[in-house]
Scaffold this active site. Sequence first.
Site, PDB file in Angstrom:
ATOM      1  N   VAL A  96     -17.942   4.802  -5.942  1.00  0.00           N
ATOM      2  CA  VAL A  96     -18.738   4.522  -4.740  1.00  0.00           C
ATOM      3  C   VAL A  96     -20.213   4.525  -5.140  1.00  0.00           C
ATOM      4  O   VAL A  96     -20.634   5.372  -5.920  1.00  0.00           O
ATOM      5  CB  VAL A  96     -18.448   5.615  -3.690  1.00  0.00           C
ATOM      6  CG1 VAL A  96     -19.324   5.469  -2.474  1.00  0.00           C
ATOM      7  CG2 VAL A  96     -16.980   5.567  -3.296  1.00  0.00           C
ATOM      8  N   TYR A 153       0.840  -1.211   0.000  1.00  0.00           N
ATOM      9  CA  TYR A 153       0.000   0.000   0.000  1.00  0.00           C
ATOM     10  C   TYR A 153       0.872   1.257   0.000  1.00  0.00           C
ATOM     11  O   TYR A 153       1.718   1.449   0.883  1.00  0.00           O
ATOM     12  CB  TYR A 153      -0.962   0.003   1.200  1.00  0.00           C
ATOM     13  CG  TYR A 153      -2.075  -1.034   1.094  1.00  0.00           C
ATOM     14  CD1 TYR A 153      -2.384  -1.650  -0.129  1.00  0.00           C
ATOM     15  CD2 TYR A 153      -2.820  -1.400   2.201  1.00  0.00           C
ATOM     16  CE1 TYR A 153      -3.396  -2.594  -0.230  1.00  0.00           C
ATOM     17  CE2 TYR A 153      -3.841  -2.345   2.113  1.00  0.00           C
ATOM     18  CZ  TYR A 153      -4.111  -2.943   0.886  1.00  0.00           C
ATOM     19  OH  TYR A 153      -5.118  -3.875   0.797  1.00  0.00           O
TER      20      TYR A 153
END
Length: 304
Positions: free
Chosen positions: A224, A50
């Site tokens: 989203v 990450y």
Amino acid sequence: MKKIKFGTTNEQVSAVVFGCMRLNKAKDPVEVIQTAYDHGITFIDHADIYGGGDCETIFADALAKTSIKREDLFIQSKCGIIPGKLFDFSKEHIIEAVEGSLKRLRVDYLDSLLLHRPDTWMDPFEVNEAFEALHQAGKVRYFGVSNQNPMQIEFLKKGVQQPLVANQLQFGLMHTGMIDQELQVNMKTPGSFDHDGGLLMYSRLHDMTIQAWSPYQYGFFEGVFIGNEKFPELNQALEEMAEKYGITPTGLASAWILSHPANFQVIAGTMTPSRIVEIAKASEVQLSKEDWYKLYLAAGNMLP
Ligand SMILES: NC(=O)c1ccc[n+]([C@@H]2O[C@H](COP(=O)([O-])OP(=O)(O)OC[C@H]3O[C@@H](n4cnc5c(N)ncnc54)[C@H](OP(=O)(O)O)[C@@H]3O)[C@@H](O)[C@H]2O)c1
């Protein structure tokens, strides 16, 4: 904060997990970490990749500015991906990746380590050597997988002695393949197709905790669905039902996951403190079965 039993261990952990994949995008990492902790989110999910490793470093830097103790957190990281090149479950890579995560996180041990994505060259006995070495050195307490199907897990178990207690998988209102397949068994409908070998039933049968990643996204990181005009029926249902339960649509979307009896965790990746609070508060809300199915249908799914 709702707590769940972590796989076959005796650990009670927070049902909401703070996902650190986007921590390098946070305006104020200290504030988000502190907010999550203050609202009972003590399970932290990392991966060595990450932010190219930056997210683990940013986490350690931010944590040092709080009074939160390492022992009060359940810290998980993942390994096995070498971005754009290969997936690597070799002993050498697993050990090296964990050493890197420990160094960046500035901790002595991980509470949990997951193999991030299946390496088609995996050798269960070699994975076992890595896991045993890490466990015996006190560097990793529990082990699991991510994005793996039951047959791959069974194959790993041929050599791996440590229990595999968790599987991290994409799951949410707009990513319901595991459920569709169970509900449409033996039909000729698209949803009946078993992409993943009975993953939900397998996880429940073996008490593996499913950690739902990207619970608010549709597609593979397409965006989203909350407040998205592409999904009017779902958003209307979320708004109406959120009011009934006294939570927000954002909270409801993760309460929907946690209300299923499979004992899921939900990994929230938001870096907005107010959203973290909404999600944490909603974790205690148990939806009725009727409402759970209502949202499933509003998300565009069918019941035969
Ligand atoms: N194992 C795997 O292969 C895998 C893959 C992907 C992710 N993960 C894990 O899962 C975690 C979560 O993934 P994710 O960040 O993609 O999931 P997510 O929680 O579904 O998405 C969070 C993103 O959506 C945005 N967002 C916009 N409106 C939102 C709303 N109403 N509610 C919530 N978020 C909203 C957030 O923006 P703001 O920050 O601006 O609020 C943030 O950028 C990651 O941190 C990682 O730990 C694992």
